[in-house]
Design an enzyme around this catalytic site. Structure first.
Site, PDB file in Angstrom:
ATOM      1  N   LEU A   1      48.507  86.093 -28.916  1.00 25.81           N
ATOM      2  CA  LEU A   1      47.531  86.345 -29.973  1.00 25.81           C
ATOM      3  C   LEU A   1      47.903  87.540 -30.831  1.00 25.81           C
ATOM      4  O   LEU A   1      47.288  87.788 -31.867  1.00 25.81           O
ATOM      5  CB  LEU A   1      46.145  86.598 -29.368  1.00 25.81           C
ATOM      6  CG  LEU A   1      45.601  85.549 -28.402  1.00 25.81           C
ATOM      7  CD1 LEU A   1      44.212  85.954 -27.924  1.00 25.81           C
ATOM      8  CD2 LEU A   1      45.553  84.181 -29.042  1.00 25.81           C
TER       9      LEU A   1
ATOM     10  N   ASN B   1      39.714  90.967 -25.424  1.00 29.66           N
ATOM     11  CA  ASN B   1      40.924  90.393 -26.007  1.00 29.66           C
ATOM     12  C   ASN B   1      41.203  91.071 -27.337  1.00 29.66           C
ATOM     13  O   ASN B   1      40.337  91.752 -27.896  1.00 29.66           O
ATOM     14  CB  ASN B   1      40.765  88.882 -26.202  1.00 29.66           C
ATOM     15  CG  ASN B   1      41.919  88.116 -25.590  1.00 29.66           C
ATOM     16  OD1 ASN B   1      43.077  88.486 -25.776  1.00 29.66           O
ATOM     17  ND2 ASN B   1      41.622  87.061 -24.864  1.00 29.66           N
TER      18      ASN B   1
ATOM     19  N   PRO C   1      46.790  90.365 -21.530  1.00 27.96           N
ATOM     20  CA  PRO C   1      47.691  90.990 -22.504  1.00 27.96           C
ATOM     21  C   PRO C   1      47.782  90.205 -23.805  1.00 27.96           C
ATOM     22  O   PRO C   1      47.939  90.782 -24.874  1.00 27.96           O
ATOM     23  CB  PRO C   1      49.035  90.996 -21.775  1.00 27.96           C
ATOM     24  CG  PRO C   1      48.691  90.964 -20.337  1.00 27.96           C
ATOM     25  CD  PRO C   1      47.435  90.159 -20.237  1.00 27.96           C
ATOM     26  N   CYS C   2      47.655  88.894 -23.713  1.00 26.63           N
ATOM     27  CA  CYS C   2      47.557  88.027 -24.895  1.00 26.63           C
ATOM     28  C   CYS C   2      48.647  88.262 -25.925  1.00 26.63           C
ATOM     29  O   CYS C   2      48.363  88.444 -27.114  1.00 26.63           O
ATOM     30  CB  CYS C   2      46.185  88.186 -25.538  1.00 26.63           C
ATOM     31  SG  CYS C   2      44.916  87.349 -24.614  1.00 26.63           S
ATOM     32  N   ASN C   3      49.887  88.275 -25.504  1.00 23.66           N
ATOM     33  CA  ASN C   3      50.983  88.360 -26.458  1.00 23.66           C
ATOM     34  C   ASN C   3      50.957  87.176 -27.414  1.00 23.66           C
ATOM     35  O   ASN C   3      51.447  87.261 -28.540  1.00 23.66           O
ATOM     36  CB  ASN C   3      52.320  88.410 -25.705  1.00 23.66           C
ATOM     37  CG  ASN C   3      53.480  88.734 -26.612  1.00 23.66           C
ATOM     38  OD1 ASN C   3      53.366  89.599 -27.480  1.00 23.66           O
ATOM     39  ND2 ASN C   3      54.588  88.051 -26.428  1.00 23.66           N
TER      40      ASN C   3
END
Length: 577
Positions: free
Chosen positions: A541, A266, A537-539
């Site tokens: 974060l 991540n 992808p954790c947009n």
């Protein structure tokens, strides 16, 4: 699973094709009722009358029972399923308009809405549901579960149970039911006995998981420790050609050791408390923070939680270029002396516009041979932000997709062709693993699995993990890939075919399809998983996202809890095989 279902090297498992099995309720209360009213062996020859009689004894109306029997024949499980559905809709009429709403059906098809987010909760129709129980049921229905499954899970686990735990309970119950369905010609009483044993085991496993999660949530929080202090330089537990960091004693708890190994990536620069939470859920293992600038010509600050050994790692050969001019030699002749960049910033999912590059060109041209300090500052700032490179006199341009592929460690034309647009290429490359970095960590698996490896790849993207293992020379015996993007699935399938992989590639297009039942089918076919790898992808974060940077409650970042759920389920199932 019989051999006819794995004829080709690429398999698409779609549980929608098994509607008559998968839509049968598998709640524990359902099974308890069956067990309570199991007919004796002497009554099995008159099953028709006993079917109606036993359901009347359970409190259903005569009209409802007759209707259910007419529609489902003597299949007692299907009859009971129908009766529970009738009763559910009779008692909760407001749920019907939720189920029939095409907007809700569309929402249910998207894995990114597995958990309720702010946008859903602000929906007026959602607010108008009469009770908290109705809201919870409607959310589980939107996720693809049956209403009676949702109600049974709530009754067993309590109304204040988090959605993630209700999903875990339903998955365990589904597995128990499907195991019962696979018991073949055993007598009815034996089926009930075998089912109860399986159900007891998975109920115990879910209780352990729920107990562990509640324990973690109740632990006192040291708010000073919620802020992760990233190392500088960001070299994790060591990178090639750099001084080794002073390491503390790395501790892997006994319950987290060994196969299946797991590896989760991540973004490093996450909101306060995110890495602390992820570490708590993954056995309190400390993250390893690494910047890919030590492996290629672009920075990519990422954190990894894994239980892999860290000794005797090795780098992919040949080593990739480490500077802009080594990676992109055609830019050197146009590069101005006042642009001191040696490496690019993180590869993004979007690129600088033509208007921006034209504006830079005009600004530099007006300044003559030596631009003013203000112009230089503006140009460098924009070039760093958008990874612009010099491709002509006073002329900058964004990276081409094939240049991004090279920087990210993928083979040439990995994302090209197959009807994939340039915009899609930029998006999927920006969300991918940096192959050289990941391969360095995975290199320890080569000596462990010389004959090949079985991988469960969650949120696989364009196959960064698979490419890394292949380039390390580790045969891919079986890969179960879970990826919602059709574009990404096409790219991975194309690479699989082009590289003549001899193993099996199995696609799941929705994380909700990865139930205990489906995992059991996979493990029965090839004996379990050696590695569970994933990333998001954790947009939610990302540091550049100011509108929906909402930590692990976001629509994408919450998928971490699916990763956690599946790790726990797989490790539990493999311990008891």
């Amino acid at each position: 699973m019989d051999s006819s279902s794995i004829e080709s090297n690429s398999i698409e498992w779609n549980t929608e094709d098994e509607l008559d099995v998968d839509n049968i309720s598998s709640s524990s209360s359902h099974q308890d009722q069956i067990a309570d009213f199991a007919p004796s062996s002497s009554s099995c020859n008159c099953r028709g009358s006993n079917t109606i009689h036993q359901f009347l004894q359970m409190g259903f109306s005569k009209e409802m029972v007759i209707k259910a029997v007419k529609e489902n024949g003597q299949n007692e499980g299907a009859v009971l399923d129908a009766l529970l559905a009738y009763k559910t809709f009779e008692e909760s009429p407001e749920d019907e308009h939720v189920l029939d709403d095409p907007c809700h059906a569309e929402l249910a098809s998207n894995v990114l809405d597995v958990y309720p987010d702010k946008e859903i909760c602000e929906n007026e129709e959602f607010k108008n549901l009469s009770t908290e129980k109705d809201r919870t049921v409607s959310l589980l229905v939107e996720m693809g579960y049956q209403a009676e499954e949702a109600l049974a899970a709530i009754d067993r686990c309590s109304l204040d149970t988090p959605i993630a735990e209700l999903v875990e309970f339903i998955s365990a119950a589904q597995f128990a039911y499907h195991t019962d369905a696979q018991l073949g010609e055993l007598s009815y009483d034996n089926k009930i006995h075998q089912h109860q044993k399986k159900r007891k085991f998975y109920d115990n496993e879910m209780r352990k998981l729920q107990k562990q999660r509640k324990y973690l949530e109740k632990q006192p929080m040291d708010h000073d420790n919620e802020i992760v202090h990233l190392p500088n330089p960001m070299v994790g537990f060591g990178v090639p050609n750099q001084p080794s960091p002073v390491l503390f004693q790395r501790r892997i708890p006994d319950e987290a050791e060994g196969r299946p190994y797991f590896y989760f990536e991540n973004v490093a620069l996450a909101p306060k408390g995110v890495w602390h939470t992820m570490s708590r859920f993954l056995y309190y293992i400390d993250p390893e923070f690494v910047d890919s600038k030590f492996f290629c010509a672009a920075a990519r600050k990422r954190g990894y939680i894994h239980n892999l050994p860290i000794e005797n790692r090795s780098q992919l050969l040949p080593t990739p270029p480490s500077t802009i001019h080594e990676a992109l030699p055609h830019t050197k002749q146009y590069w101005p002396s006042w642009d001191k960049r040696m490496q690019l910033n993180c590869i993004l999912t979007c690129i600088g516009s033509a208007k921006l590059t034209d504006r830079i060109k005009k600004a530099v041209e007006k300044s003559g041979d030596e631009p003013l300090p203000g112009v230089k500052k503006y140009v460098i700032q924009q070039c760093k932000k958008w990874n612009l490179i010099w491709v002509g006199k006073n002329k900058v341009a964004p990276l081409e997709p094939h240049e991004m592929e090279m920087l990210m460690g993928f083979p040439p034309n990995h994302t090209r062709g197959g009807g994939i647009s340039r915009t899609e290429q930029y998006t999927v490359l920006g969300n991918a693993f940096q192959v050289d970095t990941v391969a360095y960590h995975l290199s320890v698996l080569k000596r462990m699995f010389p004959d090949g490896i079985s991988v469960l790849s969650l949120f696989s993207g364009i196959g960064g993990a698979e490419v890394a293992l292949h380039r390390l020379g580790i045969p891919l015996r079986n890969v179960v890939s879970v990826e919602i993007s059709e574009t990404c699935r096409k790219i991975l399938q194309s690479w699989w075919d082009e590289t003549n992989q001899q193993g099996k590639l199995i696609h799941f297009h929705d994380i909700r399809m990865v139930t205990a039942h489906e995992l059991e089918k996979c493990m029965s076919t090839f004996g379990g998983f050696d590695l569970i790898i994933g990333g998001s992808p954790c947009n939610n974060l990302a540091g550049g996202n100011r509108s929906t940077r909402n930590g692990l409650e976001g629509s994408k970042s919450c998928l971490f809890f699916e990763y956690y759920r599946i790790i726990e389920l797989v490790r539990s199932m493999m311990r008891h095989r």
